[in-house]
Scaffold this motif. Structure first.
Motif, PDB file in Angstrom:
ATOM      1  N   THR A  66       0.820  -1.203   0.000  1.00 31.61           N
ATOM      2  CA  THR A  66       0.000   0.000   0.000  1.00 31.61           C
ATOM      3  C   THR A  66       0.860   1.261   0.000  1.00 31.61           C
ATOM      4  OG1 THR A  66      -0.198  -0.220   2.403  1.00 31.61           O
ATOM      5  CG2 THR A  66      -2.012  -1.054   1.064  1.00 31.61           C
ATOM      6  N   GLU A 285      -9.523  -1.097   6.295  1.00 37.26           N
ATOM      7  CA  GLU A 285      -8.342  -0.381   5.809  1.00 37.26           C
ATOM      8  C   GLU A 285      -7.079  -0.873   6.506  1.00 37.26           C
ATOM      9  OE1 GLU A 285     -10.377   3.860   4.482  1.00 37.26           O
ATOM     10  OE2 GLU A 285      -8.962   3.814   6.138  1.00 37.26           O
ATOM     11  N   THR A 291      -2.046   5.827   8.744  1.00 34.51           N
ATOM     12  CA  THR A 291      -3.494   5.686   8.592  1.00 34.51           C
ATOM     13  C   THR A 291      -4.249   5.595   9.910  1.00 34.51           C
ATOM     14  OG1 THR A 291      -3.339   3.256   8.484  1.00 34.51           O
ATOM     15  CG2 THR A 291      -3.090   4.471   6.419  1.00 34.51           C
ATOM     16  N   GLY A 296      -9.764   4.029  10.217  1.00 32.70           N
ATOM     17  CA  GLY A 296     -10.456   3.228   9.218  1.00 32.70           C
ATOM     18  C   GLY A 296     -11.310   4.001   8.248  1.00 32.70           C
ATOM     19  N   LEU A 299     -10.206   6.651   3.224  1.00 33.61           N
ATOM     20  CA  LEU A 299     -10.767   6.849   1.888  1.00 33.61           C
ATOM     21  C   LEU A 299     -11.996   7.741   1.932  1.00 33.61           C
ATOM     22  CD1 LEU A 299     -10.375   3.294   0.307  1.00 33.61           C
ATOM     23  CD2 LEU A 299      -9.029   5.345  -0.164  1.00 33.61           C
ATOM     24  N   TYR A 318      -7.552  -2.379  -5.079  1.00 34.19           N
ATOM     25  CA  TYR A 318      -7.846  -1.680  -3.829  1.00 34.19           C
ATOM     26  C   TYR A 318      -6.563  -1.213  -3.145  1.00 34.19           C
ATOM     27  CZ  TYR A 318      -9.040  -0.955   1.069  1.00 34.19           C
ATOM     28  OH  TYR A 318      -9.162  -0.431   2.325  1.00 34.19           O
ATOM     29  N   PHE A 322      -5.799   2.628  -2.216  1.00 35.95           N
ATOM     30  CA  PHE A 322      -5.630   3.034  -0.828  1.00 35.95           C
ATOM     31  C   PHE A 322      -4.240   3.624  -0.604  1.00 35.95           C
ATOM     32  CE2 PHE A 322      -4.335   2.275   3.548  1.00 35.95           C
ATOM     33  CZ  PHE A 322      -5.389   2.841   4.248  1.00 35.95           C
ATOM     34  N   SER A 326      -3.107   7.196   0.899  1.00 40.31           N
ATOM     35  CA  SER A 326      -2.321   7.196   2.135  1.00 40.31           C
ATOM     36  C   SER A 326      -1.102   8.107   1.996  1.00 40.31           C
ATOM     37  CB  SER A 326      -1.886   5.779   2.498  1.00 40.31           C
ATOM     38  OG  SER A 326      -0.897   5.297   1.606  1.00 40.31           O
TER      39      SER A 326
END
Length: 593
Positions: A66, A285, A291, A296, A299, A318, A322, A326
């Motif tokens: 991610t 998430e 994050t 959570g 997004l 995804y 994400f 981030s």
């Protein structure tokens, strides 16, 4: 003035044996990269990168990719994935939450030697990619002559920034390679090259986006360059009608977009691709230090998904989507280092760092290139339109519209970096460096023809500056600013990356620095120091006094940000240093004070 006999002989030798000279230069770079790969201790970020790559191969799941897309890390981890005994990632702490920090720490605790070996082999992969970047740009420069191509390659091989990051398991060098290939092949296609050039450019742009999120900048650059070339009616658009130009632009854009999406989705093995907005927002998430503050809802807060229809399908994985947002969260939060005595981000960071991290010879050549450009600029306006509409045989000139893409790409990346609040090293603008070398090579080739003795002197200065700092290229600063002693008073965080831990063990044993108390820096530092056989104790900065005195070893990056650690503070000069990055302090027992 007639050229000297020695200059003529040297020019003839380089012309006849340019390929052999280029191979020798790249071989020298391979030796430098290989040596540094084995000598440097694992840096702060490398455990996370190699963990992503190993998880990609051994678990078949890209959930950890991610913060960075998986392509570069997967390539770097491939040798270890093929040669080592697989690890069950599902049993590691942090795996269900996709917490890369906890997973990397679990790998270190489980088998540090295996992880360290994977990092070293991954570094060799990065080194190979660095050599491929040099080879590609050398061949690209041959269009301007063998002399300019060889001068570029000399600058490339002797670039401390490329040597520093060209042997580490990170995504910075791989995306620089993709960046250069995408721009170079895009320019060749616009000049009238075959459709394969467009395919290579699109594939390289896709690889860039699948290696680092900054790679997506190539899409608007290539699109704008194509539209500008079509509007000017030059290159592959010469002689075409307006409807035909529009059709070609649209077809090229559609093809490039499809290739990029295919590469990005393929890099993630099409995992969680083409989810609806509803599925995307409902998914748990990943958790990490960036994050967690969003609890959570990252997004929902930072992306436009919350305002989109829930049944719309998204054409990217995804994890990639994400990760993209981030990065925005990290930028909003800020991730500053230590620059000019402050930890606050500043727009001066990247321009200053690019300048002071460049060798003295490169800075002088760039100054010369700027002077030549300004001198010629006065003659350009009257012939600008004529040059823009020149026949394809003249499109190699710097002002040709297709060639503007060569400079639009790094300029856009650099301009966006100015406003970034993530300022932890010059590596974040690494794709800009090869383009600076191209400009300097132009001035260097002209200087070789007009003042060969001066050009040779600059080449010797370049080689000497790199030789003096090897293998500590991460801590290099230009001789024009006073070298590392002065440069580290300007910046420290991107230079102290934990690479000198093994050197600390060697020096401490040889000098008999005992008892030694070490303040750990990163998740591998303690185990790396133990590998050297040094006896030491870890120290917490909450410890105010050392009962029996001794030595304290602390990384400069820590002390400069914290200001104080236990019985020492940043105002006290160190008694000894290791590579300017690890500071050693002699502390007397309390009774002796």
């Amino acid at each position: 003035m007639r050229p000297s006999r020695q200059l003529v002989a040297a020019s003839l030798f380089l012309r006849r044996h340019h390929a052999a000279v280029a191979a020798a230069l790249l071989a020298c770079m391979a030796l430098l990269l290989g040596h540094a790969a084995f000598v440097d201790s694992p840096t702060i970020d490398e455990p996370n990168h190699i963990a992503r790559g190993l998880a990609f191969w051994w678990s078949g799941d890209s959930r950890l990719s991610t913060a960075h897309p998986p392509l570069a890390n997967a390539l770097q981890a491939l040798p270890a994935a093929l040669l080592d005994e697989p690890i069950d990632f599902e049993k590691l702490k942090g795996w269900p939450q996709a917490d890369i920090g906890r997973v990397a720490r679990a790998l270190v605790a489980k088998d540090y030697e295996q992880l360290r070996s994977a990092i070293v082999t991954g570094r060799l992969v990065t080194g190979l990619l660095t050599l491929l970047l040099g080879l590609y740009l050398y061949r690209y420069c041959l269009r301007w002559g063998r002399g300019r191509a060889l001068f570029f390659l000399l600058l490339f091989v002797c670039s401390p920034v490329l040597l520093a990051h060209g042997h580490l398991v990170t995504t910075d060098l791989p995306v620089a390679l993709c960046f250069a290939v995408a721009v170079g092949e895009g320019v060749r296609w616009l000049e009238g090259g075959s459709r394969w050039r467009l395919a290579f450019a699109a594939a390289a742009a896709g690889c860039a986006a699948a290696a680092k999120f900054s790679g997506v900048l190539l899409l608007p650059v290539l699109g704008a360059a194509t539209a500008a070339t079509a509007l000017a009616g030059v290159g592959r658009f010469a002689g075409a009608t307006s409807p035909a130009r529009i059709g070609r632009v649209l077809r090229a854009g559609l093809f490039t977009g499809l290739v990029v999406l295919t590469v990005v989705n393929g890099a993630y093995r099409f995992e969680r691709s083409f989810w609806t907005v509803r599925q995307t927002l409902a998914a748990p998430e990943p958790a990490n230090w960036i994050t967690r503050p969003h609890r959570g809802l990252l997004l929902e807060r930072l992306s436009p998904l919350a305002d989109m229809p829930r049944q719309v399908r998204l054409p990217v994985p995804y994890s990639w989507l994400f990760g993209l947002f981030s990065i925005e969260a990290q930028n909003e939060r800020g991730h500053g280092g230590w620059f000019l005595g402050s930890t606050e981000p500043t727009r001066l960071y990247f321009p200053t760092m690019l300048a002071i991290k460049s060798p003295a010879a490169l800075l002088l050549l760039l100054a010369g290139a700027a002077a030549l450009w300004l001198r010629r600029a006065g003659r350009w306006p009257a012939r600008l339109v004529e040059r823009l509409r020149a026949p394809s045989s003249r499109l190699l000139r710097p002002l040709a519209v297709p060639h503007l893409a060569l400079w639009a790409a790094p300029l856009l990346l650099f301009w966006l970096a100015l406003g970034s609040k993530i300022q932890i090293g010059v590596r974040h603008v690494l794709p800009v460096v090869p383009f600076l070398l191209l400009a300097a090579a132009w001035a260097g080739a002209l200087l070789w023809r007009r003042q060969p003795a001066l050009a040779g002197l600059l080449a010797l200065l370049l080689v000497a500056e790199v030789a003096l700092v090897h293998p500590g290229h991460l801590g290099h600063f230009s001789l024009l600013v006073g070298g590392p002693p002065v440069g580290h008073q300007i910046s420290m965080i991107g230079e102290d990356w934990g690479q000198d831990v093994a050197a600390l063990g060697t020096v401490a044993k040889e000098a008999g620095l005992a008892p030694l108390h070490y303040v750990p820096y990163g998740i591998t530092a303690v185990r790396e120091l133990r590998r050297t056989g040094l006896k030491f104790r870890t120290l917490s900065c909450k410890t105010r006094k050392l009962r029996n005195g001794g030595w304290i070893a602390i990384h400069a990056a820590q002390l400069l940000r914290w200001k104080k650690c236990g019985p020492i503070d940043a105002t006290r000069p160190p008694d000894r240093t290791i590579g300017e990055h690890i500071w050693l302090y002699r502390v007397e027992p309390p009774a002796a004070r």
